[in-house]
Design an enzyme around this catalytic site. Structure first.
Site, mmCIF file in Angstrom:
data_model
loop_
_atom_site.group_PDB
_atom_site.id
_atom_site.type_symbol
_atom_site.label_atom_id
_atom_site.label_comp_id
_atom_site.label_asym_id
_atom_site.label_seq_id
_atom_site.Cartn_x
_atom_site.Cartn_y
_atom_site.Cartn_z
ATOM 1 N N LYS A 205 0.832 -1.207 0.000
ATOM 2 C CA LYS A 205 0.000 0.000 0.000
ATOM 3 C C LYS A 205 0.874 1.268 0.000
ATOM 4 C CE LYS A 205 -3.167 2.971 0.675
ATOM 5 N NZ LYS A 205 -4.290 3.231 -0.166
ATOM 6 N N CYS A 259 -3.969 10.735 1.273
ATOM 7 C CA CYS A 259 -3.282 9.468 1.009
ATOM 8 C C CYS A 259 -1.867 9.726 0.528
ATOM 9 C CB CYS A 259 -4.063 8.692 -0.045
ATOM 10 S SG CYS A 259 -5.812 8.613 0.326
HETATM 11 N N1 SAJ Z 1 -2.103 14.620 -9.039
HETATM 12 C C1 SAJ Z 1 -1.259 15.359 -9.823
HETATM 13 N N2 SAJ Z 1 -0.906 14.869 -11.040
HETATM 14 C C2 SAJ Z 1 -1.358 13.652 -11.492
HETATM 15 C C3 SAJ Z 1 -2.194 12.887 -10.666
HETATM 16 C C4 SAJ Z 1 -2.558 13.402 -9.449
HETATM 17 O O1 SAJ Z 1 -0.837 16.464 -9.465
HETATM 18 O O2 SAJ Z 1 -0.997 13.289 -12.600
HETATM 19 C C5 SAJ Z 1 -2.490 15.121 -7.706
HETATM 20 C C6 SAJ Z 1 -3.997 15.270 -7.533
HETATM 21 O O3 SAJ Z 1 -4.468 16.496 -8.020
HETATM 22 C C7 SAJ Z 1 -4.112 15.147 -6.028
HETATM 23 C C8 SAJ Z 1 -3.019 14.151 -5.675
HETATM 24 O O4 SAJ Z 1 -2.111 14.156 -6.747
HETATM 25 O O5 SAJ Z 1 -3.844 16.370 -5.376
HETATM 26 C C9 SAJ Z 1 -3.487 12.736 -5.419
HETATM 27 O O6 SAJ Z 1 -4.499 12.385 -6.341
HETATM 28 P P1 SAJ Z 1 -4.611 10.926 -6.994
HETATM 29 O O7 SAJ Z 1 -5.793 10.903 -7.876
HETATM 30 O O8 SAJ Z 1 -3.318 10.555 -7.608
HETATM 31 O O9 SAJ Z 1 -4.750 9.962 -5.764
HETATM 32 P P2 SAJ Z 1 -5.713 9.895 -4.476
HETATM 33 O O10 SAJ Z 1 -4.947 10.465 -3.332
HETATM 34 O O11 SAJ Z 1 -7.052 10.437 -4.740
HETATM 35 O O12 SAJ Z 1 -5.833 8.314 -4.331
HETATM 36 C C10 SAJ Z 1 -4.657 7.555 -4.189
HETATM 37 C C11 SAJ Z 1 -4.704 6.367 -5.154
HETATM 38 N N3 SAJ Z 1 -3.413 5.708 -5.210
HETATM 39 C C12 SAJ Z 1 -2.807 5.406 -6.369
HETATM 40 O O13 SAJ Z 1 -3.276 5.693 -7.433
HETATM 41 C C13 SAJ Z 1 -1.499 4.683 -6.268
HETATM 42 C C14 SAJ Z 1 -5.785 5.398 -4.705
HETATM 43 O O14 SAJ Z 1 -5.763 4.222 -5.512
HETATM 44 C C15 SAJ Z 1 -5.562 5.012 -3.230
HETATM 45 O O15 SAJ Z 1 -6.575 4.133 -2.772
HETATM 46 C C16 SAJ Z 1 -5.653 6.289 -2.425
HETATM 47 O O16 SAJ Z 1 -4.570 7.137 -2.839
HETATM 48 C C17 SAJ Z 1 -5.519 5.964 -0.953
HETATM 49 O O17 SAJ Z 1 -6.555 5.947 -0.265
HETATM 50 O O18 SAJ Z 1 -4.432 5.655 -0.502
#
Ligand code: SAJ
Length: 431
Positions: A205, A259
């Site tokens: 995780k 997360c």
């Molecule tokens: N973000 C960027 N650029 C990107 C992707 C995301 O700047 O290309 C930013 C988003 O705007 C946000 C942050 O990163 O601020 C996180 O967003 P996210 O969509 O990447 O992830 P979370 O935090 O919503 O969910 C993550 C997911 N983990 C992965 O994809 C490895 C999800 O599957 C997990 O279940 C979740 O964390 C968790 O609960 O841990």
């Protein structure tokens, strides 16, 4: 092992969808939360969080009689702990909710029960924190009851789909625990179920979220280089990603949420000398709001003092209402500290409360007397905003798009100066 009744502790973004999904698959579920207002809201058939499709399934689960909500746990075949693990000021994990939820189970733990920890936790938490607390019953883990760690890996915004379809890792403190956990989640999981050890599952995780954090950090760093070398980073990333072994993520305002911006610290905390890359990536992402604030400042001629800025989007990412650890809020606070008069609007949480800057209840209020409009979150409805409409309700003619949400040419055709994060025009495009 047969499960007919389970108790889910913590009715937040993970616990509530999990409890409702089990209930919709025929199990009797007691959903427990220590917050009275959450229990009362759910009992009225309302929801305290926003997640597509969740309200429907919660209403159905409650109406079926399979889901009940309560302030206290009760005896059950299995207990699932899905409480938050925030971090302290010094970035170490705050396991107080995990501890108190585990202690709440103790009076109801019986021989043959299964306890599952879902909360993201530092490596070895299941074995070194949860098991010793449960053994205070006088029962022995592995002999009298079973214990697993099974992380939730669902994406906010797509939780109900991913809960069922994603592969599920079940880490047992022994093989029998892992088998029992797999049996339980087979109730609704359609993805592959992988059995392993509890600590491996904890690592998996943390590794997933850390990997994503590092990938976003490099994208953010590339966006800064793009400004330096007059390159459009969006075009450059698109071309680089045509390489079969390259998949660079998108730069943005920074990494928020509860997360990815938190979990990598759990590895740094446990082994600081082994994790310089992980720590640096965190620092790069944490400094991205300051980079965006500087972009705004430069676009307004070097100072934001007394400037009226309309900010659109406050949530930590697109199409969610969650404003925890939101980098957009960091940008608003930085600009306010620099003397700007910020009026923000978050369509998914118009009543959001922030420490610095004002939150408005409508788009029009946020932009009417603004000198500049800044898009900080790529919400889908923002894509549909017509520049012609904004031109009639706002005096602003400079727009900053930090999240690649606007059709820049269209906005330019309506007389707006559009600056995109990473378009290589910072700050010359407004000079
Ligand atoms: N973000 C960027 N650029 C990107 C992707 C995301 O700047 O290309 C930013 C988003 O705007 C946000 C942050 O990163 O601020 C996180 O967003 P996210 O969509 O990447 O992830 P979370 O935090 O919503 O969910 C993550 C997911 N983990 C992965 O994809 C490895 C999800 O599957 C997990 O279940 C979740 O964390 C968790 O609960 O841990």
């Amino acid at each position: 092992m047969k499960f007919s009744k389970i108790c889910v502790l913590g009715l937040g973004y993970i616990g509530l969808p999990t409890a409702s999904t089990f209930a919709m698959h025929g199990l009797l579920v007691v959903g427990v939360d220590v917050k009275r207002n959450i229990i009362e809201t759910l009992q009225r058939g309302e929801l305290h969080i926003h997640e597509p499709g969740l309200h429907n399934i919660v209403k159905q689960a409650l109406a079926s009689g399979n889901l009940r909500v309560s302030l206290k746990p009760e005896e059950a075949d299995a207990f699932i702990i899905a409480v938050p693990t925030p971090f302290h000021e010094d970035k170490t994990a705050d396991l107080s909710f995990v501890r108190s939820a585990t202690q709440a189970i103790v009076p109801f733990l019986r021989k043959g029960n299964l306890v599952v920890l879902e909360s993201t936790s530092p490596p070895q938490t299941t074995e070194q924190v949860v098991v010793p607390l449960l053994e205070k019953t006088g029962l022995h883990a592995g002999e009298d009851f079973l214990v697993c760690y099974s992380p939730e890996r669902v994406l906010p915004g797509k939780i109900l789909h991913e809960l069922v379809e994603n592969a599920r890792v079940i880490g047992g403190i022994d093989a029998a625990s892992a088998r029992a956990g797999a049996e339980l989640y087979k109730t609704f999981v359609r993805g592959e179920i992988i059995q392993t050890t509890a600590t491996t599952a904890e690592m998996v995780k943390l590794m997933e979220n850390t990997y994503r954090d590092i990938n976003i950090a490099i994208a953010n760093e590339f966006s800064r280089l793009a400004e330096q070398f007059d390159v459009n980073i969006w075009e450059a990333i698109q071309i680089a990603n045509l390489h079969p072994r390259v998949k660079i993520l998108n730069p943005g305002v920074g990494v928020g949420g509860h997360c990815i911006s938190v979990d990598p610290w759990f590895l740094v905390e446990k082994a600081p000398e082994l994790t310089p890359l992980i720590k640096t990536a965190r620092e790069v992402n944490d400094s991205q709001p300051a980079f965006v604030a500087r972009l705004v400042q430069e676009a307004l001629g070097g100072t934001v003092e007394k400037k009226k800025i309309g900010v659109l989007g406050l949530s930590y990412k697109a199409n969610v209402d969650d404003i925890r650890e939101s980098p957009a809020i960091d940008v608003v606070e930085l600009l306010t500290d620099l003397g700007a008069e910020v009026k923000a609007y978050e369509p998914n949480k118009p009543e959001a409360v922030i420490n610095k800057g004002n939150v408005n209840h409508s788009l029009a209020e946020a932009v009417n007397d603004a000198e500049m409009i800044v898009f900080l979150v790529g919400h889908s409805p923002f894509k549909a905003i017509e520049p012609a409409y904004i031109a009639t309700i706002s005096s602003a003619r400079i727009v900053i798009d930090a999240v690649q949400v606007l059709d820049a040419d269209k906005w330019r055709n309506h007389g707006f100066t559009v600056i995109k994060l990473g378009d290589g025009k910072f700050p010359k495009s407004v000079s």
